[in-house]
Design a protein around this motif. Structure first.
Motif, PDB file in Angstrom:
ATOM      1  N   TYR A 120       0.821  -1.215   0.000  1.00 61.84           N
ATOM      2  CA  TYR A 120       0.000   0.000   0.000  1.00 61.84           C
ATOM      3  C   TYR A 120       0.855   1.265   0.000  1.00 61.84           C
ATOM      4  O   TYR A 120       0.536   2.251  -0.677  1.00 61.84           O
ATOM      5  CB  TYR A 120      -0.920  -0.034   1.219  1.00 61.84           C
ATOM      6  CG  TYR A 120      -1.898   1.108   1.306  1.00 61.84           C
ATOM      7  CD1 TYR A 120      -2.690   1.472   0.221  1.00 61.84           C
ATOM      8  CD2 TYR A 120      -2.055   1.815   2.493  1.00 61.84           C
ATOM      9  CE1 TYR A 120      -3.589   2.514   0.309  1.00 61.84           C
ATOM     10  CE2 TYR A 120      -2.955   2.853   2.595  1.00 61.84           C
ATOM     11  CZ  TYR A 120      -3.721   3.202   1.502  1.00 61.84           C
ATOM     12  OH  TYR A 120      -4.608   4.244   1.593  1.00 61.84           O
ATOM     13  N   ILE A 121       1.980   1.247   0.758  1.00 59.95           N
ATOM     14  CA  ILE A 121       2.771   2.470   0.894  1.00 59.95           C
ATOM     15  C   ILE A 121       4.012   2.480   0.001  1.00 59.95           C
ATOM     16  O   ILE A 121       4.706   3.493  -0.060  1.00 59.95           O
ATOM     17  CB  ILE A 121       3.211   2.694   2.356  1.00 59.95           C
ATOM     18  CG1 ILE A 121       4.230   1.637   2.785  1.00 59.95           C
ATOM     19  CG2 ILE A 121       2.024   2.709   3.287  1.00 59.95           C
ATOM     20  CD1 ILE A 121       4.822   1.903   4.159  1.00 59.95           C
ATOM     21  N   ALA A 122       4.299   1.363  -0.679  1.00 59.14           N
ATOM     22  CA  ALA A 122       5.555   1.276  -1.453  1.00 59.14           C
ATOM     23  C   ALA A 122       5.656   2.383  -2.502  1.00 59.14           C
ATOM     24  O   ALA A 122       6.700   3.048  -2.621  1.00 59.14           O
ATOM     25  CB  ALA A 122       5.652  -0.098  -2.108  1.00 59.14           C
ATOM     26  N   SER A 123       4.575   2.589  -3.287  1.00 57.60           N
ATOM     27  CA  SER A 123       4.639   3.616  -4.329  1.00 57.60           C
ATOM     28  C   SER A 123       4.743   5.016  -3.719  1.00 57.60           C
ATOM     29  O   SER A 123       5.424   5.893  -4.272  1.00 57.60           O
ATOM     30  CB  SER A 123       3.405   3.526  -5.231  1.00 57.60           C
ATOM     31  OG  SER A 123       2.219   3.753  -4.475  1.00 57.60           O
ATOM     32  N   ARG A 124       4.111   5.218  -2.556  1.00 55.59           N
ATOM     33  CA  ARG A 124       4.198   6.530  -1.887  1.00 55.59           C
ATOM     34  C   ARG A 124       5.623   6.782  -1.381  1.00 55.59           C
ATOM     35  O   ARG A 124       6.124   7.909  -1.455  1.00 55.59           O
ATOM     36  CB  ARG A 124       3.214   6.594  -0.721  1.00 55.59           C
ATOM     37  CG  ARG A 124       1.754   6.434  -1.109  1.00 55.59           C
ATOM     38  CD  ARG A 124       1.297   7.562  -2.029  1.00 55.59           C
ATOM     39  NE  ARG A 124      -0.146   7.563  -2.170  1.00 55.59           N
ATOM     40  CZ  ARG A 124      -0.969   8.367  -1.520  1.00 55.59           C
ATOM     41  NH1 ARG A 124      -0.470   9.238  -0.663  1.00 55.59           N
ATOM     42  NH2 ARG A 124      -2.266   8.308  -1.702  1.00 55.59           N
ATOM     43  N   VAL A 125       6.249   5.744  -0.850  1.00 59.66           N
ATOM     44  CA  VAL A 125       7.635   5.884  -0.394  1.00 59.66           C
ATOM     45  C   VAL A 125       8.538   6.239  -1.583  1.00 59.66           C
ATOM     46  O   VAL A 125       9.423   7.105  -1.480  1.00 59.66           O
ATOM     47  CB  VAL A 125       8.118   4.584   0.282  1.00 59.66           C
ATOM     48  CG1 VAL A 125       9.611   4.661   0.597  1.00 59.66           C
ATOM     49  CG2 VAL A 125       7.329   4.316   1.551  1.00 59.66           C
ATOM     50  N   ALA A 126       8.315   5.582  -2.721  1.00 58.47           N
ATOM     51  CA  ALA A 126       9.125   5.873  -3.915  1.00 58.47           C
ATOM     52  C   ALA A 126       8.925   7.313  -4.369  1.00 58.47           C
ATOM     53  O   ALA A 126       9.897   7.997  -4.744  1.00 58.47           O
ATOM     54  CB  ALA A 126       8.748   4.900  -5.034  1.00 58.47           C
ATOM     55  N   ASN A 127       7.684   7.804  -4.323  1.00 57.98           N
ATOM     56  CA  ASN A 127       7.420   9.194  -4.728  1.00 57.98           C
ATOM     57  C   ASN A 127       8.114  10.190  -3.804  1.00 57.98           C
ATOM     58  O   ASN A 127       8.715  11.173  -4.259  1.00 57.98           O
ATOM     59  CB  ASN A 127       5.911   9.462  -4.724  1.00 57.98           C
ATOM     60  CG  ASN A 127       5.193   8.740  -5.837  1.00 57.98           C
ATOM     61  OD1 ASN A 127       5.821   8.319  -6.819  1.00 57.98           O
ATOM     62  ND2 ASN A 127       3.894   8.568  -5.706  1.00 57.98           N
TER      63      ASN A 127
END
Length: 300
Positions: A78-85
């Motif tokens: 759930y948070i992986a793409s947010r962490v990458a951003n």
């Protein structure tokens, strides 16, 4: 590890003190007591707070960050793409921050008391006094509304090319750089002036060594220590400050997700993001200590 556990416990109990729970926020005002009871049981919210914290901690020890109460998905995915951003935004900000702060610090130190020093120092003082959300709103007013050069929102999911991505991420990046560089420029200036006035730099000049060589090989390495400390503090600030900047520019990073998760009392997501932020803070300070030892032979 002790710091991470302490942060997780403090954050858990602080969120617990907020009124209501995730089940109430999901079902809304028209929820029936039976529906609330069923959803709370599915989310393990019927357990006591210590039991739920221990359940989350036990899962964390096995490498499982838990399941988002709102999205009903594993927290990691759930948070992986947010962490990458957020890592992308922070990386762009650091790429600009380091050369800008060092360059402006060197210019003000070399030209101290002159027009360039007064102008740059005045601008630095202004940015030191402004909170990051004010800087962000000013940039939106000028570059997005008045001039229409850049988009006001950083919706990077709509970018179709690298050029569009740079346009979308420009304003939040400049906001972070402006807020962070102010302290670093001041510290670099004061540190470099002290080094330039030292006896060994004066001796190097009396020997006829070129100014650029004195600055690059003798003065600058010895003046970087305080600047590295400020950089570490700035990175630590950025970890928290990025929450505000992402909220201003609607940037889809962990800062905005953290704000949304607090609103929904999505405790597993809040704890996972706080663990990431705390880990980044600890790692940054460790790297700063190692760099200071590397640049200063007296500390080895």
């Amino acid at each position: 590890m002790i710091s991470l556990l302490a942060v997780s416990a403090i954050n858990f109990w602080l969120v617990e003190m907020l009124p209501g729970d995730a089940a109430e926020r999901i079902l809304g005002r028209n929820a029936t007591p039976e529906g609330l009871a069923l959803l709370r049981e599915q989310m393990h919210l019927h357990l006591s707070a210590p039991e739920r914290y221990w359940l989350w901690l036990s899962s964390l020890m096995k490498g499982d960050l838990g399941t988002s109460l709102v999205a009903d998905r594993p927290v990691f995915g759930y948070i992986a793409s947010r962490v990458a951003n957020t890592a992308l935004l922070s990386g762009f900000a650091l790429l600009l921050y380091i050369p800008i702060s060092i360059s402006l610090g060197v210019i003000t130190a070399i030209h101290r008391g002159r027009m360039a020093d007064h102008v740059i120092s005045g601008m630095v003082l202004v940015f030191m006094c402004l909170p990051e959300f004010v800087i962000g709103l000013l940039l939106i007013s000028v570059f997005a509304i008045k001039l229409s050069w850049l988009p006001p929102l950083a919706l990077i999911g709509q970018a179709k090319s690298f050029g569009e991505l740079l346009q979308l991420i420009a304003l939040p990046t400049i906001t972070l750089v402006a807020a962070m560089s102010a302290y670093a420029v001041r510290m670099m200036r004061e540190s470099l002036i002290e080094v330039l006035d030292s006896s060994y730099v004066l001796m190097a000049r009396l020997k006829g060594m070129p100014t650029w060589r004195v600055l690059l090989f003798h003065a600058l390495p010895n003046a970087l220590g305080p600047a590295i400390n400020i950089t570490a503090l700035n990175v630590a600030w950025m970890i928290g400050g990025v929450v505000v900047v992402e909220a201003v520019f609607e940037f889809p990073g962990i800062g905005r997700l953290m704000v949304d998760s607090i609103g929904h009392k999505d405790i597993p997501v809040i704890l996972a993001i706080s663990m990431i932020m705390t880990g980044a803070y600890i790692a940054t300070n460790l790297v700063a200590d190692l760099l200071i030892i590397l640049f200063n032979p007296k500390l080895r």
